[in-house]
Design an enzyme around this catalytic site. Sequence first.
Site, PDB file in Angstrom:
ATOM      1  N   LYS A  82       0.840  -1.197   0.000  1.00  0.00           N
ATOM      2  CA  LYS A  82       0.000   0.000   0.000  1.00  0.00           C
ATOM      3  C   LYS A  82       0.875   1.248   0.000  1.00  0.00           C
ATOM      4  CE  LYS A  82      -4.069  -1.906   0.564  1.00  0.00           C
ATOM      5  NZ  LYS A  82      -5.169  -1.667  -0.360  1.00  0.00           N
ATOM      6  N   LYS A 120     -13.503  -7.140  -7.178  1.00  0.00           N
ATOM      7  CA  LYS A 120     -13.810  -7.641  -5.843  1.00  0.00           C
ATOM      8  C   LYS A 120     -15.214  -8.247  -5.920  1.00  0.00           C
ATOM      9  CE  LYS A 120     -10.868  -4.667  -3.004  1.00  0.00           C
ATOM     10  NZ  LYS A 120      -9.810  -4.471  -3.999  1.00  0.00           N
TER      11      LYS A 120
END
Length: 304
Positions: free
Chosen positions: A137, A243
């Site tokens: 990240k 997702k």
Amino acid sequence: MRGYRFDFRCYRRRFLRPLVTNHGIWHTREGIIVCLGGCGYGEIAPISWFGSETLEQALDFCRQLPPEVTEEMIFSIPDSLPACQFGFQSALGGIGNGENKEYTQFLTYSGLLQSGEGALSQWERLWKQGYRTFKWKIGVDAISNELEIFELLTRSLPPAAKLRLDANGGLSYEEAKVWLGICDDISANIEFLEQPLPVSQFSAMLELSANFQTAIALDESVATLQQLENCFQQGWRGIFVIKPGIAGSPSRLRQFCQKHQIDAVFSSVFETEIGRQAALQLAAELSLTNRAVGFGINHFLEPG
Ligand SMILES: O=C(O)CCC(=O)C1=CC=C[C@@H](O)[C@@H]1C(=O)O
Ligand SMILES: [Mg+2]
């Protein structure tokens, strides 16, 4: 029309280490397990800051349902409740298909590294567990700090490792150009830069994807089926992070992926095993490339 007895229950699982992203700090994953006919299970695991419904909205929907639900009711769940569409359709799919499709054996998994310098001491344990793709990240700390850590990380990763960067929309246009320029120049295998800019800056991401070698993957921009179709219509032909847990109707997702042959990377919503199995089944069925799926065993979540 046949009806199925319907039950549901909420769950809460704390992250062992809070997930820090540009969206903020995520401490606890809450969701709903639905059961149809006493045997078909599905999971509703919203991520409202990605554009799905909130947990409360999903609970309100479940509470107003009658004790018996029909297929017609399930396939008319509105697009404003994509996680509910996924959960109920998965539960329906779980009824009577006793065969456990051996599909996950062909999937490879990406290991999620914590943001910041913690990644430097974390990747090796995952490498020893067999991960060859890692996601880190960024867009959380100052770019100068993250670039320093990136330099150390890419120098320590073995050449066979692939690294994905996920900014969660947290970079400025200028910062995204800096990251992409550095990724283009280094020898390390940077698979893609995920959601460098906010959802509102689609055109800028389209321009960046034409000006740099390093691939760009849209995630928040394509979180729901409506957004996925919209970005495709607007010309996105880069990587799409899907997702399944929040995309919406699995049957419509299947139709879209089979029709448009997109370059998709399937990704977790930090769901339990129930949602994970349903999502991995879609990933195995719809992945056209051998990109690792973002369903590395969660080092973040308490066993659930
Ligand atoms: O995709 C992966 O590798 C793991 C899942 C993952 O990174 C995420 C799941 C859910 C919300 C986000 O914080 C994050 C993402 O942005 O992709
Ligand atoms: Mg992402």
